[in-house]
Design a protein around this motif. Structure first.
Motif, PDB file in Angstrom:
ATOM      1  N   ASN A  32       0.839  -1.195   0.000  1.00 35.49           N
ATOM      2  CA  ASN A  32       0.000   0.000   0.000  1.00 35.49           C
ATOM      3  C   ASN A  32       0.877   1.248   0.000  1.00 35.49           C
ATOM      4  OD1 ASN A  32      -2.282   1.598   0.128  1.00 35.49           O
ATOM      5  ND2 ASN A  32      -2.386   1.497   2.364  1.00 35.49           N
ATOM      6  N   LEU A  33       1.565   1.464  -1.101  1.00 37.01           N
ATOM      7  CA  LEU A  33       2.459   2.609  -1.223  1.00 37.01           C
ATOM      8  C   LEU A  33       1.657   3.866  -1.530  1.00 37.01           C
ATOM      9  CD1 LEU A  33       5.335   1.078  -3.403  1.00 37.01           C
ATOM     10  CD2 LEU A  33       5.280   1.348  -0.925  1.00 37.01           C
ATOM     11  N   PRO A  34       2.124   5.028  -1.075  1.00 36.49           N
ATOM     12  CA  PRO A  34       1.429   6.269  -1.427  1.00 36.49           C
ATOM     13  C   PRO A  34       1.600   6.586  -2.910  1.00 36.49           C
ATOM     14  CG  PRO A  34       3.467   6.737  -0.226  1.00 36.49           C
ATOM     15  CD  PRO A  34       3.277   5.251  -0.182  1.00 36.49           C
ATOM     16  N   GLU A  35       0.563   7.161  -3.516  1.00 38.51           N
ATOM     17  CA  GLU A  35       0.665   7.558  -4.918  1.00 38.51           C
ATOM     18  C   GLU A  35       1.508   8.823  -5.029  1.00 38.51           C
ATOM     19  OE1 GLU A  35      -2.885   7.815  -7.184  1.00 38.51           O
ATOM     20  OE2 GLU A  35      -3.726   5.944  -6.406  1.00 38.51           O
ATOM     21  N   LEU A  36       2.326   8.884  -6.066  1.00 39.34           N
ATOM     22  CA  LEU A  36       3.117  10.085  -6.312  1.00 39.34           C
ATOM     23  C   LEU A  36       2.211  11.180  -6.876  1.00 39.34           C
ATOM     24  CD1 LEU A  36       6.360   8.522  -7.841  1.00 39.34           C
ATOM     25  CD2 LEU A  36       5.923   9.209  -5.478  1.00 39.34           C
ATOM     26  N   PRO A  37       2.559  12.449  -6.657  1.00 39.93           N
ATOM     27  CA  PRO A  37       1.669  13.558  -7.048  1.00 39.93           C
ATOM     28  C   PRO A  37       1.786  13.947  -8.512  1.00 39.93           C
ATOM     29  CG  PRO A  37       3.606  14.430  -5.986  1.00 39.93           C
ATOM     30  CD  PRO A  37       3.747  12.926  -5.931  1.00 39.93           C
ATOM     31  N   ILE A  38       2.280  13.050  -9.356  1.00 38.87           N
ATOM     32  CA  ILE A  38       2.417  13.359 -10.774  1.00 38.87           C
ATOM     33  C   ILE A  38       1.714  12.299 -11.617  1.00 38.87           C
ATOM     34  CG2 ILE A  38       4.566  14.671 -10.626  1.00 38.87           C
ATOM     35  CD1 ILE A  38       6.063  12.122 -11.388  1.00 38.87           C
ATOM     36  N   ILE A  39       1.277  12.711 -12.791  1.00 35.77           N
ATOM     37  CA  ILE A  39       0.658  11.808 -13.757  1.00 35.77           C
ATOM     38  C   ILE A  39       1.513  11.820 -15.017  1.00 35.77           C
ATOM     39  CG2 ILE A  39      -1.367  11.379 -15.199  1.00 35.77           C
ATOM     40  CD1 ILE A  39      -3.032  12.799 -13.048  1.00 35.77           C
ATOM     41  N   VAL A  40       1.962  10.649 -15.433  1.00 38.01           N
ATOM     42  CA  VAL A  40       2.711  10.504 -16.675  1.00 38.01           C
ATOM     43  C   VAL A  40       1.795   9.832 -17.693  1.00 38.01           C
ATOM     44  CG1 VAL A  40       4.685   9.432 -17.817  1.00 38.01           C
ATOM     45  CG2 VAL A  40       4.946  10.388 -15.526  1.00 38.01           C
ATOM     46  N   SER A  41       1.500  10.542 -18.770  1.00 34.77           N
ATOM     47  CA  SER A  41       0.659  10.009 -19.829  1.00 34.77           C
ATOM     48  C   SER A  41       1.334  10.278 -21.165  1.00 34.77           C
ATOM     49  CB  SER A  41      -0.736  10.646 -19.778  1.00 34.77           C
ATOM     50  OG  SER A  41      -0.644  12.055 -19.910  1.00 34.77           O
ATOM     51  N   TRP A  42       0.678   9.904 -22.255  1.00 33.97           N
ATOM     52  CA  TRP A  42       1.300  10.099 -23.553  1.00 33.97           C
ATOM     53  C   TRP A  42       0.253  10.178 -24.651  1.00 33.97           C
ATOM     54  CZ3 TRP A  42       1.642   5.707 -20.582  1.00 33.97           C
ATOM     55  CH2 TRP A  42       1.021   4.552 -21.077  1.00 33.97           C
TER      56      TRP A  42
END
Length: 366
Positions: A32-42
C-alpha cells in the motif's frame, strides 16, 4: 453451477478486480504505497507530465528546466516532444519528498511552499541506471505515428517504487528499470507509487515479528533465529551471526554494508532486504512439447540465493503452489519464483509471515 452462472461470476470478479487504481489494470499493485503527485501520460506527440490536485496550497509543484523539447500546456502541465529520442527525462522528487533542511517527510502547509518536483532532460543517452535512490521507466511503442517510439524517464529521490499500467501493456523489470510496451494500451497513462523508506528501527521490528511467528507456529525451539538484536539474551547469538555472515559471503547475497538481523534455514533477513534460496520460473518459448506444440513452462534449479531488496520485496505477492511446502512468488512485472519451505513452517504460514513483513515495511514508507 451452470456454465452461464460461472461466466457471469467471472465477469463480476473481473470488474471488482479492476475497480481500484488505473482503469483496465489487473496486476498486483504491491504494498500500500502512497501515490506520487504526478501523472505521466502520452499521445502520438510524446509524453505528458502533470501534477495531481492533492494539495490546495502547494503552489506550482513542477520546476521545469528550459528546453526546446518542453512545451508548457498549463500550470504544472508540460508536453515533452517525441523528438527527444534517446535522451532521458529526469523527474527529481528529492525536494518534494525530503526538502533540504528537514529531517522527516512530515510537512506543514508552510513547508509545502518549498516542495518542488524538478524536471529536466539529460543531454546524453542513459545506460544501465543503478543509483540506490533512482528508478527508470522505459516506455516503448507508445506512438501510433511512429514505427518505433521510445522514451526513458528517470525518477530520482525514491527508495521504493511501483509502476502500474493498462492490463493490455507488457511490463518487465531488470533491477531498477521497468519497461512498459504500450502498443496495445487503451489507457495511455501510468500509475506511479513510491516514497522514502525509514529503516532506522528495522533491525528491531523484524526480529520481533520473527519471534511472534516462532511463538505462534513452532514450539520445539526457535525456528527463526535472532541475531544482532539477541546478543544480550541468547548465548548462541554470536555463533549464529558468524554462520549467517559466512553464508552471505559464500553466496554473495547482499552488499558488504548490509547487516543480517534474522534467519530461518534458507531465508536470510537483513536491514536492506530478504534473501531466499529458491527455484526460478523460466518460460522456454522455443521449447515445444510433442502434444499440440504448446510452450513449456520449466522450473530450473536456482542454486544461489535470490536477494530481494525492500524496494522489490514490497511489491511481491505470495500464494500456494503445490502441497504444503511450495509457494509461488510473483512481482507486478511478470517475474515468478518458486520457493520450497523447510520443515518449520507450511507454505500458508510463510505466506502469512511474508504478507505481515510486507505490511511492516510499507508502514515505514513516507
Amino acid at each position: 453451477m451452470s456454465r452461464t452462472n460461472t461466466i457471469a461470476l467471472f465477469f463480476v470478479i473481473a470488474i471488482l478486480g479492476q475497480s481500484v487504481g488505473l482503469a483496465g489494470q489487473h496486476r498486483n499493485s504491491g504494498a500500500n504505497l502512497p501515490e506520487l503527485p504526478i501523472i505521466v501520460s502520452w499521445n502520438d506527440d510524446g509524453l505528458r507530465i502533470r501534477t495531481k490536485n492533492i494539495e490546495a496550497n502547494a503552489g506550482n509543484l513542477l520546476n521545469v528546466a528550459a528546453s526546446q523539447y518542453f512545451e508548457k500546456i498549463g500550470n504544472d502541465f508540460i508536453q515533452i516532444s517525441i523528438e527527444t529520442g534517446t535522451k532521458p527525462i529526469v523527474i527529481d522528487m528529492t525536494n518534494y519528498l525530503h526538502p533540504a533542511g528537514t529531517a522527516s517527510s512530515t510537512f506543514s502547509l508552510i513547508d509545502a511552499e518549498d516542495r518542488q518536483i524538478n524536471i529536466e532532460m539529460e543531454r546524453l543517452p542513459i545506460g544501465n541506471y543503478y543509483e540506490e535512490n533512482s528508478f527508470v521507466i522505459e516506455l516503448q511503442n507508445f506512438s501510433s505515428a511512429r514505427r518505433y517510439s521510445r522514451q526513458v524517464v528517470v525518477l530520482k529521490g525514491l527508495d521504493v517504487f511501483y509502476v502500474g499500467a493498462d492490463a493490455c501493456a507488457t511490463l518487465s523489470s531488470d533491477n531498477r528499470t521497468v519497461t512498459v510496451d504500450a502498443h496495445k494500451c487503451e489507457v495511455k497513462q501510468l500509475l506511479l507509487k513510491g516514497g522514502l523508506l525509514n529503516l532506522r528501527d528495522i533491525d528491531h521490528k523484524v526480529p520481533v515479528l520473527c519471534r511472534k511467528y516462532n511463538d505462534r507456529y513452532y514450539s520445539e525451539s526457535n525456528a527463526f533465529v535472532c541475531l544482532e538484536d539477541c546478543k544480550g539474551e541468547d548465548p548462541d547469538a554470536a555463533t549464529n551471526l558468524k554462520h549467517v555472515r559466512k553464508l552471505i559471503t559464500k553466496y554473495n547475497i547482499t552488499d558488504f554494508e548490509d547487516e543480517p538481523v534474522s534467519f530461518l534455514d534458507n531465508i536470510i533477513l537483513t536491514k536492506k532486504g530478504l534473501g531466499l534460496n529458491l527455484k526460478v520460473q523460466q518460460n522456454n518459448v522455443g521449447l515445444k512439447t510433442k502434444r499440440k506444440g504448446k510452450n513449456v513452462v520449466a522450473f530450473s534449479a536456482y542454486d544461489n540465493y535470490r536477494f530481494f531488496p525492500w524496494h522489490e520485496f514490497i511489491n511481491l505477492s505470495f500464494s500456494k503452489y503445490a502441497g504444503e511446502k511450495q509457494l509461488l512468488i510473483r512481482d507486478p512485472y511478470n517475474n515468478s519464483y518458486i520457493y520450497n519451505s523447510q520443515i518449520h513452517f507450511s507454505n500458508v504460514e510463510l505466506i502469512q509471515f511474508f504478507n505481515e513483513l510486507k505490511a511492516l515495511i510499507s508502514t515505514q514508507v513516507n
